[in-house]
Design an enzyme around this catalytic site. Sequence first.
Site, PDB file in Angstrom:
ATOM      1  N   HIS A 125     -12.289   6.494   2.386  1.00  0.00           N
ATOM      2  CA  HIS A 125     -11.063   7.283   2.308  1.00  0.00           C
ATOM      3  C   HIS A 125     -10.792   7.668   0.868  1.00  0.00           C
ATOM      4  O   HIS A 125     -11.019   6.889  -0.063  1.00  0.00           O
ATOM      5  CB  HIS A 125      -9.881   6.558   2.964  1.00  0.00           C
ATOM      6  CG  HIS A 125      -9.248   5.460   2.181  1.00  0.00           C
ATOM      7  ND1 HIS A 125      -8.236   5.672   1.255  1.00  0.00           N
ATOM      8  CD2 HIS A 125      -9.427   4.114   2.199  1.00  0.00           C
ATOM      9  CE1 HIS A 125      -7.830   4.525   0.753  1.00  0.00           C
ATOM     10  NE2 HIS A 125      -8.540   3.551   1.302  1.00  0.00           N
ATOM     11  N   ASP A 137      -8.644   1.441  -4.847  1.00  0.00           N
ATOM     12  CA  ASP A 137      -8.327   1.716  -3.440  1.00  0.00           C
ATOM     13  C   ASP A 137      -7.885   3.172  -3.265  1.00  0.00           C
ATOM     14  O   ASP A 137      -6.711   3.472  -3.329  1.00  0.00           O
ATOM     15  CB  ASP A 137      -7.211   0.768  -2.988  1.00  0.00           C
ATOM     16  CG  ASP A 137      -6.875   0.917  -1.506  1.00  0.00           C
ATOM     17  OD1 ASP A 137      -7.672   1.522  -0.767  1.00  0.00           O
ATOM     18  OD2 ASP A 137      -5.802   0.421  -1.111  1.00  0.00           O
ATOM     19  N   GLU A 171      -5.734   7.811   5.182  1.00  0.00           N
ATOM     20  CA  GLU A 171      -6.076   6.461   5.632  1.00  0.00           C
ATOM     21  C   GLU A 171      -4.913   5.514   5.408  1.00  0.00           C
ATOM     22  O   GLU A 171      -4.645   4.623   6.216  1.00  0.00           O
ATOM     23  CB  GLU A 171      -7.311   5.960   4.882  1.00  0.00           C
ATOM     24  CG  GLU A 171      -7.867   4.617   5.383  1.00  0.00           C
ATOM     25  CD  GLU A 171      -7.266   3.407   4.668  1.00  0.00           C
ATOM     26  OE1 GLU A 171      -7.572   2.272   5.075  1.00  0.00           O
ATOM     27  OE2 GLU A 171      -6.487   3.595   3.711  1.00  0.00           O
ATOM     28  N   HIS A 287      -2.357  -1.399  -4.106  1.00  0.00           N
ATOM     29  CA  HIS A 287      -1.245  -0.536  -3.698  1.00  0.00           C
ATOM     30  C   HIS A 287      -0.138  -0.476  -4.749  1.00  0.00           C
ATOM     31  O   HIS A 287       1.041  -0.333  -4.413  1.00  0.00           O
ATOM     32  CB  HIS A 287      -0.676  -0.963  -2.344  1.00  0.00           C
ATOM     33  CG  HIS A 287      -1.525  -0.557  -1.189  1.00  0.00           C
ATOM     34  ND1 HIS A 287      -1.168  -0.762   0.115  1.00  0.00           N
ATOM     35  CD2 HIS A 287      -2.736   0.054  -1.145  1.00  0.00           C
ATOM     36  CE1 HIS A 287      -2.109  -0.297   0.928  1.00  0.00           C
ATOM     37  NE2 HIS A 287      -3.075   0.194   0.170  1.00  0.00           N
TER      38      HIS A 287
END
Length: 438
Positions: A125, A137, A171, A287
């Site tokens: 992703h 990420d 995603e 995140h």
Amino acid sequence: MSLSVSRRLAAVTAIAVAGLFASTAPAALAAPTATTAVPTPPDIPVANVKAHLAQLQSIATANGGNRAHGRAGYKASIDYVKAKLDAAGFTTTLQTFTSSGATGYNLIADWPGGDPNSVLMAGSHLDSVTAGPGINDNGSGSAAILETALAVSRAQLQPTKHLRFGWWGAEELGTIGSKYYVNNLPAAEKSKISGYLNFDMIGSPNPGYFVYDDDPTIEQTFKNYYAGVGIPTEIETEGDGRSDHAPFKSAGIPVGGLFSGADYTKTAAQAQKWGGTSGQAFDRCYHASCDTSANIDDTALDRNSDAIAYAIWNLGAATTVPPGPSFENTADVNIPDSPGAAVTSPITVSGVTGNAPATTKVDVNIVHTYRGDLVVDLVAPDGTVYNLHNRSGGSADNLVQSYTVNASSEVANGVWKLQVKDGAAQDTGYINSWKITF
């Protein structure tokens, strides 16, 4: 990842095919057809992967600090990847979908050639969360498969399977993009995907080395790579069902992948075998706004990028497994150091009608300190010798490889032997196991 759901390294898969047969082969028989082995996977330059990450960081910085679904930073990220692939000769398709009132994008890139009815796919992703640029990420996985795809182009690879790469949108909202792709594939097209490899977070700053255990063949391929470079692995559990492999798995497609850890805590035992800091998360910036280009462990990124190439080259070049039965010998056989004599490991085959197929498969697992000294042959029941490996692979250790042998002139039933000789001194090793499939 979604909230919802050294020298040994450089030479780890170097295999050369000699195409020779022993002078003791019966004169009345035609010369055995040369075996085939997987082309040598490349060492993916980590500097190239990091250059892609630098571009993704710059895109995020110029677009409000993120590359999230529906934001300008995501579309700019897609455009960057697409331009690289178009220039490298891929056929690219930009797929659009709508989620949360915004347009999302998937990018699909097909490498020309290969069996269109047997597709090997790799994906990552490309979106981040809104809180940060998402460099681990999941810029890490996206950059690594981009550089692997570019390596395919540089090598002008001609795999047996058709290669396809995917970069997924949304995603972080619940694998929206990959679900859209899978759900809109006709059943006939889904059935053509022989495997999907997912790479979500592979450069965590306090890394672990986790392998998906969903499909045994894909799992073993990654384990073979890591065994070859002396890195222990563990089964991936933290992200199970939370990334883009989940829609493929739900559709019955074999899946696998790699992961270096998110917000789970590294244990003391894991720190002992992998390094890093116990009691801390694998990625303390998961995140968060600090998931920047500084939030990457270069060694993990390098190893995992090379593992991706290893899997693409090996799984993509794999020939179809013959439909007949398999026979295996798992008894260890010590290989004497040179000038010791060759040793053999026998397998008695029975119950197979007629001759062996032209796609007879031989799986070899040899533990050895210097595989560049090994000569490995398959000896048919009548004494015909088929060379599998002839002192290639440089200074790497161990030989874990599959070969395809045209043994169609041989009666299948009888005693087949794996014959191994050490061609130079100062080595130790043994035949761990081998298997023949008809």
